[in-house]
Design a protein around this motif. Sequence first.
Motif, mmCIF file in Angstrom:
data_model
loop_
_atom_site.group_PDB
_atom_site.id
_atom_site.type_symbol
_atom_site.label_atom_id
_atom_site.label_comp_id
_atom_site.label_asym_id
_atom_site.label_seq_id
_atom_site.Cartn_x
_atom_site.Cartn_y
_atom_site.Cartn_z
ATOM 1 N N ALA A 293 30.275 -48.877 38.650
ATOM 2 C CA ALA A 293 29.701 -48.163 39.783
ATOM 3 C C ALA A 293 28.464 -47.402 39.328
ATOM 4 O O ALA A 293 28.067 -47.447 38.168
ATOM 5 N N LYS A 294 27.874 -46.708 40.252
ATOM 6 C CA LYS A 294 26.727 -45.847 39.965
ATOM 7 C C LYS A 294 27.267 -44.528 39.400
ATOM 8 O O LYS A 294 27.982 -43.794 40.086
ATOM 9 N N VAL A 295 26.884 -44.226 38.158
ATOM 10 C CA VAL A 295 27.440 -43.080 37.450
ATOM 11 C C VAL A 295 26.324 -42.108 37.087
ATOM 12 O O VAL A 295 25.305 -42.493 36.507
ATOM 13 N N GLY A 296 26.519 -40.847 37.419
ATOM 14 C CA GLY A 296 25.620 -39.795 36.976
ATOM 15 C C GLY A 296 26.236 -39.055 35.802
ATOM 16 O O GLY A 296 27.437 -38.772 35.803
ATOM 17 N N ILE A 297 25.423 -38.756 34.794
ATOM 18 C CA ILE A 297 25.884 -38.039 33.613
ATOM 19 C C ILE A 297 24.984 -36.832 33.408
ATOM 20 O O ILE A 297 23.772 -36.992 33.180
ATOM 21 N N ARG A 298 25.556 -35.631 33.529
ATOM 22 C CA ARG A 298 24.739 -34.450 33.280
ATOM 23 C C ARG A 298 24.712 -34.190 31.770
ATOM 24 O O ARG A 298 25.725 -33.911 31.149
ATOM 25 N N GLY A 299 23.506 -34.264 31.204
ATOM 26 C CA GLY A 299 23.315 -34.160 29.767
ATOM 27 C C GLY A 299 22.626 -35.406 29.262
ATOM 28 O O GLY A 299 22.728 -36.489 29.874
ATOM 29 N N SER A 300 21.907 -35.275 28.151
ATOM 30 C CA SER A 300 21.260 -36.461 27.573
ATOM 31 C C SER A 300 21.295 -36.396 26.047
ATOM 32 O O SER A 300 20.530 -37.089 25.385
ATOM 33 N N SER A 301 22.192 -35.566 25.497
ATOM 34 C CA SER A 301 22.304 -35.475 24.049
ATOM 35 C C SER A 301 23.565 -36.189 23.595
ATOM 36 O O SER A 301 24.041 -37.111 24.251
ATOM 37 N N PHE B 241 27.521 -51.764 37.711
ATOM 38 C CA PHE B 241 27.519 -50.720 36.685
ATOM 39 C C PHE B 241 26.104 -50.226 36.430
ATOM 40 O O PHE B 241 25.203 -50.989 36.086
ATOM 41 N N ASP B 242 25.904 -48.912 36.594
ATOM 42 C CA ASP B 242 24.584 -48.313 36.403
ATOM 43 C C ASP B 242 24.768 -46.834 36.049
ATOM 44 O O ASP B 242 25.542 -46.125 36.707
ATOM 45 N N MET B 243 24.076 -46.386 35.012
ATOM 46 C CA MET B 243 24.216 -44.994 34.565
ATOM 47 C C MET B 243 22.861 -44.291 34.593
ATOM 48 O O MET B 243 21.833 -44.873 34.241
ATOM 49 N N THR B 244 22.891 -43.019 34.974
ATOM 50 C CA THR B 244 21.712 -42.158 34.894
ATOM 51 C C THR B 244 22.086 -40.884 34.152
ATOM 52 O O THR B 244 22.982 -40.153 34.586
ATOM 53 N N MET B 245 21.436 -40.677 33.012
ATOM 54 C CA MET B 245 21.566 -39.392 32.317
ATOM 55 C C MET B 245 20.539 -38.440 32.908
ATOM 56 O O MET B 245 19.400 -38.841 33.191
ATOM 57 N N MET B 246 20.927 -37.178 33.060
ATOM 58 C CA MET B 246 19.979 -36.219 33.621
ATOM 59 C C MET B 246 20.118 -34.880 32.895
ATOM 60 O O MET B 246 21.219 -34.444 32.557
ATOM 61 N N PRO C 22 28.760 -41.787 43.063
ATOM 62 C CA PRO C 22 30.213 -41.843 43.321
ATOM 63 C C PRO C 22 31.049 -41.367 42.141
ATOM 64 O O PRO C 22 32.176 -40.921 42.314
ATOM 65 N N VAL C 23 30.465 -41.496 40.946
ATOM 66 C CA VAL C 23 31.106 -40.972 39.738
ATOM 67 C C VAL C 23 30.108 -40.051 39.052
ATOM 68 O O VAL C 23 28.935 -40.405 38.886
ATOM 69 N N PHE C 24 30.579 -38.873 38.665
ATOM 70 C CA PHE C 24 29.684 -37.923 38.000
ATOM 71 C C PHE C 24 30.441 -37.265 36.848
ATOM 72 O O PHE C 24 31.572 -36.785 37.013
ATOM 73 N N ILE C 25 29.805 -37.243 35.666
ATOM 74 C CA ILE C 25 30.451 -36.734 34.453
ATOM 75 C C ILE C 25 29.636 -35.582 33.873
ATOM 76 O O ILE C 25 28.431 -35.723 33.636
ATOM 77 N N GLU C 26 30.284 -34.467 33.658
ATOM 78 C CA GLU C 26 29.649 -33.343 32.970
ATOM 79 C C GLU C 26 29.713 -33.616 31.464
ATOM 80 O O GLU C 26 30.801 -33.743 30.894
ATOM 81 N N ALA C 27 28.557 -33.705 30.820
ATOM 82 C CA ALA C 27 28.525 -34.077 29.401
ATOM 83 C C ALA C 27 27.489 -33.242 28.652
ATOM 84 O O ALA C 27 26.631 -33.767 27.948
ATOM 85 N N THR C 28 27.587 -31.925 28.819
ATOM 86 C CA THR C 28 26.635 -31.032 28.155
ATOM 87 C C THR C 28 27.242 -30.333 26.945
ATOM 88 O O THR C 28 26.623 -29.442 26.371
ATOM 89 N N GLY C 29 28.457 -30.730 26.543
ATOM 90 C CA GLY C 29 29.069 -30.151 25.358
ATOM 91 C C GLY C 29 29.846 -28.871 25.652
ATOM 92 O O GLY C 29 29.907 -28.404 26.781
ATOM 93 N N GLN C 30 30.411 -28.342 24.589
ATOM 94 C CA GLN C 30 31.214 -27.134 24.717
ATOM 95 C C GLN C 30 30.337 -25.947 25.073
ATOM 96 O O GLN C 30 29.319 -25.702 24.458
ATOM 97 N N ARG C 31 30.770 -25.178 26.070
ATOM 98 C CA ARG C 31 30.083 -23.963 26.477
ATOM 99 C C ARG C 31 30.919 -22.750 26.071
ATOM 100 O O ARG C 31 32.143 -22.838 25.977
#
Length: 563
Positions: free
Chosen positions: A216-224, A260-265, A463-472
Motif C-alpha cells: 500500500a501507500k506508506v508514509g514514514i515520518r523520519g529519514s534517518s 507498494f510505495d513508501m515516502t519518507m518525510m 493508509p499506513v503511517f509509521i512514526e520512525a524518528t527514534g527514541q524520544r
Amino acid sequence: MRCDIRAMPRIRTTGVPVRMSLSIAFVGAGPTTIYTLCALLDEEILPGEITIFEEQPRAGLGTPYRPGWNDPAMLSNIASVEIPPIDETLIAWLERQPRARLVRLGIDPDQIDDHAFYPRLALGEYFLDQFTALIARARDHGITVEIATRCRVLDIAAVADGLCLSVAPTKGAPYQSRFDRVVLATGHRWPEEPEVRPGYFLSPWPATALQRIPAAKVGIRGSSLTAIDAAVALAVAHGTFIETDHQAIDYRLNPGAEAFDMTMMSRKGLLPEADFHHPVPYEPLAICTPEAVNLLIEEQCDTLLEQSYALFKQELLRADPDYAARVGLAGLALEDFADRYFAERVATDPFAWAETNLAEARANYAAAVTVPWRYAILRMHEVLALIAPHLNVEALERFNRYLKPVFVDEYATVPHVSIERMMALHRAGRLSVTALGDGARIDTHGRESGATVLCNSEREHYPVFIEATGQRPLAIDTFPFPTLLEQGVVRDAAEGDENGPKGVAIDETFHPVSEHPAARGLYCLSIPYILGRHPFIQGITSSHDMGNIVGAELAKPIDTPTI
C-alpha cells in the motif's frame, strides 16, 4: 552510532577480588547491564549477590538486537572496530564461530572485517554469548547470581535497609525482594503493539508487526536510521534486494505488490550520509578539549553555550581551514551554523546527493583518507555533550536546535549498504523522500486509517503511517516505578518547568539527584529518562561508557540508607 571507544582487551585486576555482603539488582538485561557487569567484575571489591530481572524469555540480548523485534535484514550502524570489547572483541567472536552459524546470521564467513557493519541479530547473539561468559565469571568469583527472566518489575520503593522491588513473573505469584543497590537499565521504550490505531504505527518495532502491512501507500515520518529500518523491513516483506558483489543493488518487487510505495518525510527531507573513514580510537582535539570545556563549566557562567561554540569554531578552523573559508565560518553565529552546514544538501535531490556522497565515502575508504572537518565535528560531539547537563532551559533548547542536528548528522552516518538499498528502492519507483519544513501538520486522528499530511496547502493521505524518528525523551509522569517518585527518591529533570528537559534528574555517576538517602543506592541508566539532559547518550558505546562509571561505583562501599 560513533563514539571514541578503546577497542582493546580489557585490563583486569591481578589480585584476588574481595567480596562484600552486598546485593545488587539489575532491571533489564541488555548491553548497558552487560557493560556494567563487565566493569564491576574487573573491580577488586565484588558483591555477594546479583539478580538480573528481564521481562523477555532470554536475558542478554537487548531490545535493539532481539529476534522478532528486528528483521534479519536490519543492519547495526556501528562498525565492528567501534564496539567496545567485553570478554572478547566482536571480530574475535566472529572468527571463532562455525561457518553455518555465520551464514544463518547473514554474514559471509570469508568477509569478516573490522570496518564491516553486521546484522543486528548477529550483535544480539554476540551480546548473549558475552553475557553468558560474564555470568560464569561472576559465579567463579563466588558471587550468587540469579537471572529472573519473564519477570516484570512493577515498582520500587525505598525501605529502611535498601530498595524493595515488586516483581510480577509471567508464571507464579508476585513477590517482593530487597536489594542494597539497584541499577535501572530498562533500555529503549516502545509499545509491544505499535499499531495503536488502524494503519497508524507509533514505532517500526517489533519488525514482525510491519510484516502484516499490505502492499500500500506508506508514509514514514523520519529519514534517518530508524526510518531506514522501517523501509527495509517493508521492502523485504514485499520484494527482494538483489545484492551481488561489485554490482549495484537492485530491488525486485513480489508479484501482486504493485501498490507498494513508501515516502519518507522529515523537516529537511535529507537522507543520512554514508559512514566515512576516520581513525579509531579518536585522535585528541587541540582546542575544543574536555579540559577546556570543563574549565568553562566550572566557571558557571551564563554564556557557557556561546563560549563552547567559540571553541568549536576554533577547532574546526584549525582542522580544516579550507572548509572554514568555504562556509564562512568566521561570520557564522550559533544560530546560523546548522543552516549553512546543511545548505548544499537541502538544495540537492536527496538521492543524487546520496549517490555522490556514497562514491566519495568509498573512495576515501579505499585510499584511507579522512575528511578533516567531518572528523573534527564527529570528535567534538562528545566534548560539547559535557555542557548539556549544565545549560539553562533556554540555552539547552538552542543547543538542541542549532548544534545537536549537526553532531547527529556526523555520528549517525549509516552503512554503505543501507544507502545502496535506499537508492535501489528509489530506482525501482518504491521510495521517495520529501521535506516537510516547519509548518507541516500530520493528522493521525481522522476517520481514515493511517494519517493525513498537510503541507504547503496540500493534503496527502497515507493508509499506513509509521512514526520512525527514534527514541524520544520521556516525561517523568511515564516513569515506570511510581513509588520512587512519591518518596522523592527520583525527581523531575524539568523541575516543574513545562519547557524544561524531560526525564529524571541524575548526577555525573547516574544517581538520581535527590536528598533522599536511598538515592545513593540507585542508578538510572534508562535511556528515555536521561536523554533530555544527555542528548547523545544512545547506542552501544554509551552503554559501555555508562557501564564503566556505574560498575566502578557499585564496587564502592556505602552506608546503608536510613529512611
